[in-house]
Design a protein around this motif. Structure first.
Motif, mmCIF file in Angstrom:
data_model
loop_
_atom_site.group_PDB
_atom_site.id
_atom_site.type_symbol
_atom_site.label_atom_id
_atom_site.label_comp_id
_atom_site.label_asym_id
_atom_site.label_seq_id
_atom_site.Cartn_x
_atom_site.Cartn_y
_atom_site.Cartn_z
ATOM 1 N N MET A 54 1.239 -0.649 -0.150
ATOM 2 C CA MET A 54 0.470 0.037 0.163
ATOM 3 C C MET A 54 0.652 1.084 -0.479
ATOM 4 S SD MET A 54 -3.059 -1.292 2.672
ATOM 5 C CE MET A 54 -1.644 -1.142 4.324
ATOM 6 N N GLY A 55 0.603 2.345 -0.582
ATOM 7 C CA GLY A 55 1.167 3.470 -0.880
ATOM 8 C C GLY A 55 0.950 4.426 -0.096
ATOM 9 N N PRO A 56 1.065 5.712 0.753
ATOM 10 C CA PRO A 56 0.928 6.560 1.746
ATOM 11 C C PRO A 56 -0.919 7.285 1.753
ATOM 12 C CG PRO A 56 2.568 7.012 0.982
ATOM 13 C CD PRO A 56 2.199 6.168 -0.208
ATOM 14 N N ASP A 57 -1.653 6.944 0.711
ATOM 15 C CA ASP A 57 -2.654 6.670 0.843
ATOM 16 C C ASP A 57 -3.364 5.695 1.444
ATOM 17 O OD1 ASP A 57 -2.408 5.240 -1.748
ATOM 18 O OD2 ASP A 57 -3.320 6.682 -2.580
ATOM 19 N N GLY A 58 -3.329 4.235 1.175
ATOM 20 C CA GLY A 58 -3.791 3.728 1.594
ATOM 21 C C GLY A 58 -4.191 2.222 1.081
ATOM 22 N N ARG A 59 -3.823 2.834 -0.430
ATOM 23 C CA ARG A 59 -4.554 1.598 -1.183
ATOM 24 C C ARG A 59 -3.340 1.138 -2.064
ATOM 25 N NH1 ARG A 59 -7.577 6.429 -5.383
ATOM 26 N NH2 ARG A 59 -9.001 6.873 -3.822
ATOM 27 N N VAL A 60 -3.775 -0.123 -2.441
ATOM 28 C CA VAL A 60 -2.301 -0.994 -2.598
ATOM 29 C C VAL A 60 -2.360 -0.714 -3.904
ATOM 30 C CG1 VAL A 60 -2.730 -3.297 -3.987
ATOM 31 C CG2 VAL A 60 -3.329 -2.974 -2.235
ATOM 32 N N PHE A 61 -0.772 -0.209 -4.258
ATOM 33 C CA PHE A 61 -0.256 0.396 -5.713
ATOM 34 C C PHE A 61 0.648 -0.939 -6.213
ATOM 35 C CE2 PHE A 61 2.783 0.934 -2.578
ATOM 36 C CZ PHE A 61 4.546 1.053 -3.870
ATOM 37 N N ALA A 62 0.771 -1.595 -5.472
ATOM 38 C CA ALA A 62 2.153 -2.986 -6.496
ATOM 39 C C ALA A 62 1.525 -4.719 -5.224
ATOM 40 C CB ALA A 62 2.765 -2.374 -6.142
ATOM 41 N N ARG A 63 1.792 -5.101 -6.137
ATOM 42 C CA ARG A 63 2.087 -6.707 -5.988
ATOM 43 C C ARG A 63 3.238 -7.351 -6.169
ATOM 44 N NH1 ARG A 63 -3.671 -6.062 -6.939
ATOM 45 N NH2 ARG A 63 -4.352 -6.345 -5.990
ATOM 46 N N ILE A 64 3.708 -7.826 -5.140
ATOM 47 C CA ILE A 64 5.284 -8.059 -5.172
ATOM 48 C C ILE A 64 5.132 -9.758 -5.922
ATOM 49 C CG2 ILE A 64 7.406 -9.163 -4.449
ATOM 50 C CD1 ILE A 64 7.184 -6.248 -3.048
ATOM 51 N N ASP A 65 5.857 -10.248 -6.850
ATOM 52 C CA ASP A 65 5.864 -11.682 -7.264
ATOM 53 C C ASP A 65 5.891 -12.176 -6.822
ATOM 54 O OD1 ASP A 65 4.720 -10.742 -9.805
ATOM 55 O OD2 ASP A 65 7.703 -10.501 -10.796
ATOM 56 N N ILE A 66 6.950 -12.438 -5.835
ATOM 57 C CA ILE A 66 8.075 -13.101 -4.826
ATOM 58 C C ILE A 66 8.942 -12.496 -3.697
ATOM 59 C CG2 ILE A 66 9.844 -15.143 -4.524
ATOM 60 C CD1 ILE A 66 9.631 -15.724 -7.883
ATOM 61 N N GLY A 67 8.471 -12.478 -2.576
ATOM 62 C CA GLY A 67 9.881 -11.606 -1.801
ATOM 63 C C GLY A 67 9.278 -11.939 0.045
ATOM 64 N N TRP A 68 9.651 -10.902 0.655
ATOM 65 C CA TRP A 68 9.260 -11.594 1.904
ATOM 66 C C TRP A 68 8.737 -9.935 2.454
ATOM 67 C CZ3 TRP A 68 13.098 -13.261 -0.855
ATOM 68 C CH2 TRP A 68 13.636 -14.914 -1.463
ATOM 69 N N ALA A 69 8.015 -10.422 3.178
ATOM 70 C CA ALA A 69 7.158 -9.370 3.328
ATOM 71 C C ALA A 69 7.997 -7.850 4.788
ATOM 72 C CB ALA A 69 6.334 -8.960 4.440
ATOM 73 N N ARG A 70 8.513 -9.139 5.933
ATOM 74 C CA ARG A 70 8.568 -9.372 6.871
ATOM 75 C C ARG A 70 10.656 -8.471 6.789
ATOM 76 N NH1 ARG A 70 11.224 -13.487 11.403
ATOM 77 N NH2 ARG A 70 12.396 -12.192 12.394
ATOM 78 N N LYS B 87 11.107 -6.627 3.466
ATOM 79 C CA LYS B 87 10.811 -5.542 2.221
ATOM 80 C C LYS B 87 11.747 -6.299 1.472
ATOM 81 C CE LYS B 87 8.547 -2.383 5.077
ATOM 82 N NZ LYS B 87 8.107 -1.091 4.859
ATOM 83 N N VAL B 88 12.316 -7.661 0.960
ATOM 84 C CA VAL B 88 13.220 -7.364 0.189
ATOM 85 C C VAL B 88 12.257 -8.231 -1.330
ATOM 86 C CG1 VAL B 88 14.890 -9.140 -0.786
ATOM 87 C CG2 VAL B 88 14.960 -7.747 1.111
ATOM 88 N N ALA B 89 12.012 -7.936 -2.098
ATOM 89 C CA ALA B 89 11.344 -8.099 -3.401
ATOM 90 C C ALA B 89 12.058 -8.689 -4.821
ATOM 91 C CB ALA B 89 10.551 -6.538 -4.141
ATOM 92 N N VAL B 90 11.957 -9.738 -5.070
ATOM 93 C CA VAL B 90 12.270 -10.306 -6.631
ATOM 94 C C VAL B 90 11.393 -10.170 -7.136
ATOM 95 C CG1 VAL B 90 13.169 -13.027 -7.547
ATOM 96 C CG2 VAL B 90 13.548 -11.723 -5.008
ATOM 97 N N GLU B 91 11.708 -9.693 -8.705
ATOM 98 C CA GLU B 91 10.812 -9.493 -9.762
ATOM 99 C C GLU B 91 11.037 -9.650 -10.609
ATOM 100 O OE1 GLU B 91 7.990 -5.983 -9.139
ATOM 101 O OE2 GLU B 91 7.727 -8.638 -8.372
ATOM 102 N N TYR B 92 10.496 -11.441 -11.345
ATOM 103 C CA TYR B 92 10.864 -11.380 -12.896
ATOM 104 C C TYR B 92 10.913 -10.627 -13.666
ATOM 105 C CZ TYR B 92 11.023 -14.388 -16.884
ATOM 106 O OH TYR B 92 11.519 -15.537 -18.059
ATOM 107 N N ASP B 93 11.321 -10.544 -14.452
ATOM 108 C CA ASP B 93 11.455 -9.058 -15.763
ATOM 109 C C ASP B 93 10.814 -10.376 -17.021
ATOM 110 O OD1 ASP B 93 11.106 -7.686 -14.714
ATOM 111 O OD2 ASP B 93 13.243 -6.952 -15.094
ATOM 112 N N GLY B 94 9.356 -10.321 -17.548
ATOM 113 C CA GLY B 94 9.424 -10.499 -19.046
ATOM 114 C C GLY B 94 9.466 -10.177 -20.173
ATOM 115 N N GLU B 95 8.976 -10.392 -20.527
ATOM 116 C CA GLU B 95 9.346 -10.119 -22.523
ATOM 117 C C GLU B 95 8.727 -8.384 -22.566
ATOM 118 O OE1 GLU B 95 8.889 -10.402 -26.843
ATOM 119 O OE2 GLU B 95 8.488 -12.092 -25.660
ATOM 120 N N GLN B 96 7.265 -8.971 -21.719
ATOM 121 C CA GLN B 96 6.805 -7.692 -21.981
ATOM 122 C C GLN B 96 6.890 -6.464 -21.003
ATOM 123 O OE1 GLN B 96 5.607 -10.148 -20.130
ATOM 124 N NE2 GLN B 96 5.417 -9.311 -17.658
ATOM 125 N N HIS B 97 7.981 -6.997 -20.255
ATOM 126 C CA HIS B 97 8.463 -5.641 -19.745
ATOM 127 C C HIS B 97 9.982 -4.799 -20.917
ATOM 128 C CE1 HIS B 97 6.492 -7.043 -15.557
ATOM 129 N NE2 HIS B 97 6.487 -8.167 -15.552
#
Length: 287
Positions: A205-221, A223-233
């Motif tokens: 969630m951003g500062p406004d309390g709304r969800v702005f991102a969904r992390i592919d893979i990670g550890w919320a505790r 705050k480490v995120a792993v993002e797979y970059d497919g061709e569309q990226h």
């Protein structure tokens, strides 16, 4: 045999097409099963063609059943699959199995007799290679919502079947949050390197309390995120611009983002895991 967009001997018998029409105007999929060349032959369509070829006597199974259940990432290049006890011949483009099926392991979907999602998962999870089995079950569980307990119940009813040991290992790591086979392989590579099992599709969630991102893979505790970059990226300019902005917003909230490409995952999975391990340690994880 006819079921749009398919034609066969019934259409010919009814005078709707001639044998010459079938040979020259339609594409032959299996014996007596033809399709309009303008129709896409995707995995679900190929599954239906195979079932029509069996004249309704076979049960759609394996990857074909997964496709009928809505599972993604199944290529039409795969042979269609049936469990068809009456037929022992081999046919090009068709894989026929003879496994035992119980009444509760079969259902009708869109007019086709198919193995249930749980039975389909049981079949696919026993096949090697391990990573492919996990990816297929990730996709099937995501598409259908079938639970691990349902799949386990099927396995318990077929004690001693080939591949049961692998199936148990697959079920230990299945995650319906994976959105592609590459995300599955990224997750498995990290776990194979001894890292703690990551979460999938973490909402941020951003500062406004709304969800702005969904992390592919990670550890919320940590705050480490792993993002797979497919061709569309890389091929989609708007997607790439949003990726840059999204990473900036995540980092502003204290997240560390490690991006992974297909080449890195294929050629240096241990290097990817090492970079992730370093970031987890820096964040306070004891790994």
């Amino acid at each position: 045999m006819d079921s749009a967009p398919f034609v066969g001997s019934e259409a010919m018998a009814n005078g709707l097409v001639t044998r010459q029409d079938l040979r020259h105007r339609f594409r032959r999929i299996y014996r007596d099963v033809y399709i309009d060349p303008g129709c896409e032959l995707d995995a679900p369509t190929k599954a239906r063609a195979a079932w029509l070829f069996s004249r309704g006597k076979g049960v759609v199974s394996g990857v074909s059943a997964a496709a009928i259940h809505g599972s993604g990432w199944i290529s039409a290049d795969h042979d269609a699959e049936l469990i068809w006890a009456e037929h022992r011949r081999k046919f090009d483009g068709l894989r026929i199995g003879f496994d035992e099926l119980r009444p509760e392991e079969i259902e009708t979907v869109d007019g086709l007799v198919v193995t249930t999602a749980a039975r389909t998962a049981y079949d696919l999870g026993r096949r090697r290679p391990f990573g492919t089995a996990v990816a297929r079950l990730d996709a099937l569980c995501r598409a259908t919502g079938v639970g691990i307990s349902n799949i386990t119940r099927i396995a318990e009813g077929h004690g001693g079947a080939r591949g049961i040991v692998q199936l148990r290992e697959v079920l230990d790591v299945v995650d319906a949050g994976a959105e592609s086979p590459q995300e599955t392989r990224t997750r498995l590579a990290l776990m194979a390197a001894g890292l703690p099992r990551p979460q999938t599709q973490i909402e941020v969630m951003g500062p406004d309390g709304r969800v702005f991102a969904r992390i592919d893979i990670g550890w919320a505790r940590w705050k480490v995120a792993v993002e797979y970059d497919g061709e569309q990226h890389w091929s989609d300019e708007r997607q790439r611009a949003w990726d840059i902005e999204r990473q900036h917003l995540l980092e502003a909230l204290g997240w560390t983002v490690i991006r992974v490409s297909a080449l890195q995952l294929r050629t240096d999975p241990w290097g990817v895991a090492a970079r992730v391990r370093d970031k987890l340690r820096a964040a306070g994880a004891k790994v």
